[in-house]
Design an enzyme around this catalytic site. Structure first.
Site, PDB file in Angstrom:
ATOM      1  N   SER A  15      10.580 -31.352  -7.322  1.00 31.74           N
ATOM      2  CA  SER A  15       9.708 -29.982  -6.976  1.00 31.74           C
ATOM      3  C   SER A  15       8.601 -30.608  -6.039  1.00 31.74           C
ATOM      4  O   SER A  15       8.092 -31.480  -5.960  1.00 31.74           O
ATOM      5  CB  SER A  15       9.327 -29.457  -8.256  1.00 31.74           C
ATOM      6  OG  SER A  15       8.366 -28.391  -7.877  1.00 31.74           O
ATOM      7  N   HIS A  16       8.409 -29.627  -5.260  1.00 33.03           N
ATOM      8  CA  HIS A  16       7.094 -29.867  -4.381  1.00 33.03           C
ATOM      9  C   HIS A  16       5.776 -30.181  -5.273  1.00 33.03           C
ATOM     10  O   HIS A  16       5.084 -30.880  -5.059  1.00 33.03           O
ATOM     11  CB  HIS A  16       6.823 -28.697  -3.632  1.00 33.03           C
ATOM     12  CG  HIS A  16       7.517 -28.476  -2.338  1.00 33.03           C
ATOM     13  ND1 HIS A  16       8.837 -28.495  -2.214  1.00 33.03           N
ATOM     14  CD2 HIS A  16       7.420 -28.746  -0.902  1.00 33.03           C
ATOM     15  CE1 HIS A  16       9.501 -28.155  -1.016  1.00 33.03           C
ATOM     16  NE2 HIS A  16       8.467 -28.619  -0.093  1.00 33.03           N
ATOM     17  N   SER A  17       5.900 -29.543  -6.422  1.00 28.96           N
ATOM     18  CA  SER A  17       4.790 -29.931  -7.361  1.00 28.96           C
ATOM     19  C   SER A  17       5.049 -30.538  -8.332  1.00 28.96           C
ATOM     20  O   SER A  17       5.968 -30.331  -9.311  1.00 28.96           O
ATOM     21  CB  SER A  17       4.242 -28.424  -7.824  1.00 28.96           C
ATOM     22  OG  SER A  17       3.352 -28.724  -9.133  1.00 28.96           O
ATOM     23  N   GLY A  50       4.678 -31.584  -2.143  1.00 33.77           N
ATOM     24  CA  GLY A  50       5.873 -32.079  -1.036  1.00 33.77           C
ATOM     25  C   GLY A  50       6.703 -32.784  -1.915  1.00 33.77           C
ATOM     26  O   GLY A  50       6.551 -33.093  -3.203  1.00 33.77           O
ATOM     27  N   ASP A  74      13.611 -27.347  -5.693  1.00 36.23           N
ATOM     28  CA  ASP A  74      13.068 -25.824  -5.653  1.00 36.23           C
ATOM     29  C   ASP A  74      13.119 -25.306  -3.920  1.00 36.23           C
ATOM     30  O   ASP A  74      14.377 -25.163  -3.730  1.00 36.23           O
ATOM     31  CB  ASP A  74      11.423 -25.989  -6.104  1.00 36.23           C
ATOM     32  CG  ASP A  74      10.476 -26.894  -5.478  1.00 36.23           C
ATOM     33  OD1 ASP A  74      11.061 -27.550  -4.366  1.00 36.23           O
ATOM     34  OD2 ASP A  74       9.424 -26.965  -5.827  1.00 36.23           O
TER      35      ASP A  74
END
Lengths: 133, 104
Positions: A15-17, A50, A74
């Site tokens: 995920s970006h997070s 990112g 994601d």
């Protein structure tokens, strides 16, 4: 990062997070158990939102299984960076890693559920992708 | 894996059926669905579930399909099981439902 030794298909969450990736991994562990190799990665190399190829490669390594690895991603960059990471794998491993077209959280739980029953990589991917079917 | 034992010559695949009431509060939501499919996958038998005795039947080994049934607390789950280990499979899924999936 957590893994588990087994012959079951490994699951990687991208995920970006990092919080989402870690939280999704927590859900997998709590709902599905520890019979599935599992790793997560999130955030760019500066710690911002990112994804980064090195982190994804490391996660694939952590969750590696002879049965292969299913990657849940994601948005946008998570997918392209994951595809790039797969291309950078040694040739004998490349064919055993798939990026699933599925929602990251739900897909991870479902893929892990499928994997925990000993299903092969193709079945794990298919099951995760049922969400969009 | 599917239908591996469906049409063995000289053996009529008569499905075993039984039902159980969902006692746990959340019904057949995410976590119970995962537990049910994991249990079902431990057997070779074809295991299906439905909210009515006449179906429509859902593959109990598919977590996505089981969640889509959205069976609430108090609903009666009907099972239809076919295969060599169908007796044990039916007992196992029924026990899981009776036990409320280990939840409240």
């Amino acid at each position: 990062m957590n893994s588990s030794n087994s012959g079951n298909v490994g699951i990687v969450i991208v995920s970006h997070s990092p919080k989402i990736a870690e939280g999704a991994a927590d859900m997998v562990r709590q709902m599905v158990g520890s019979a599935v190799p599992l790793a997560w990665t999130g955030g760019d190399i500066d710690g911002g939102l990112g994804t980064n190829v090195a982190g994804i490669l490391e996660a694939i390594e952590t969750a590696w299984s002879p049965a292969g690895v299913a990657v849940l991603v994601d948005l946008g960059g998570a997918e392209t960076n994951s595809e790039m990471a797969v291309e950078m794998l040694p040739e004998d491993r490349r064919a055993r890693v798939v990026v699933c077209n599925a929602p990251v959280v739900e897909g991870a739980v479902i893929a892990a559920t499928e994997s925990s029953g000993g299903s092969p990589l193709a079945a794990v991917k298919r099951s995760a992708e049922e969400f969009y079917a | 894996m599917h239908d591996a034992h469906a049409s063995r010559p000289g053996e009529t695949p008569v499905p075993l059926t039984a039902s159980a009431v969902l006692v746990n509060k959340v019904g057949l939501h995410a976590r119970p669905s995962v537990k049910l499919t994991q249990c079902a996958k431990g057997f070779a038998a074809k295991i299906e579930l439905a909210l009515a005795a006449g179906g429509p039947w859902t593959d109990a080994k598919s977590p996505v399909k089981v969640m889509r049934v959205k069976a609430p607390q108090g609903a009666t789950l009907h099972f239809r099981v076919t295969g060599p280990d169908s007796k044990a499979a039916l007992a196992a899924v029924l026990a899981l439902v009776h036990d409320g999936f280990g939840e409240d």
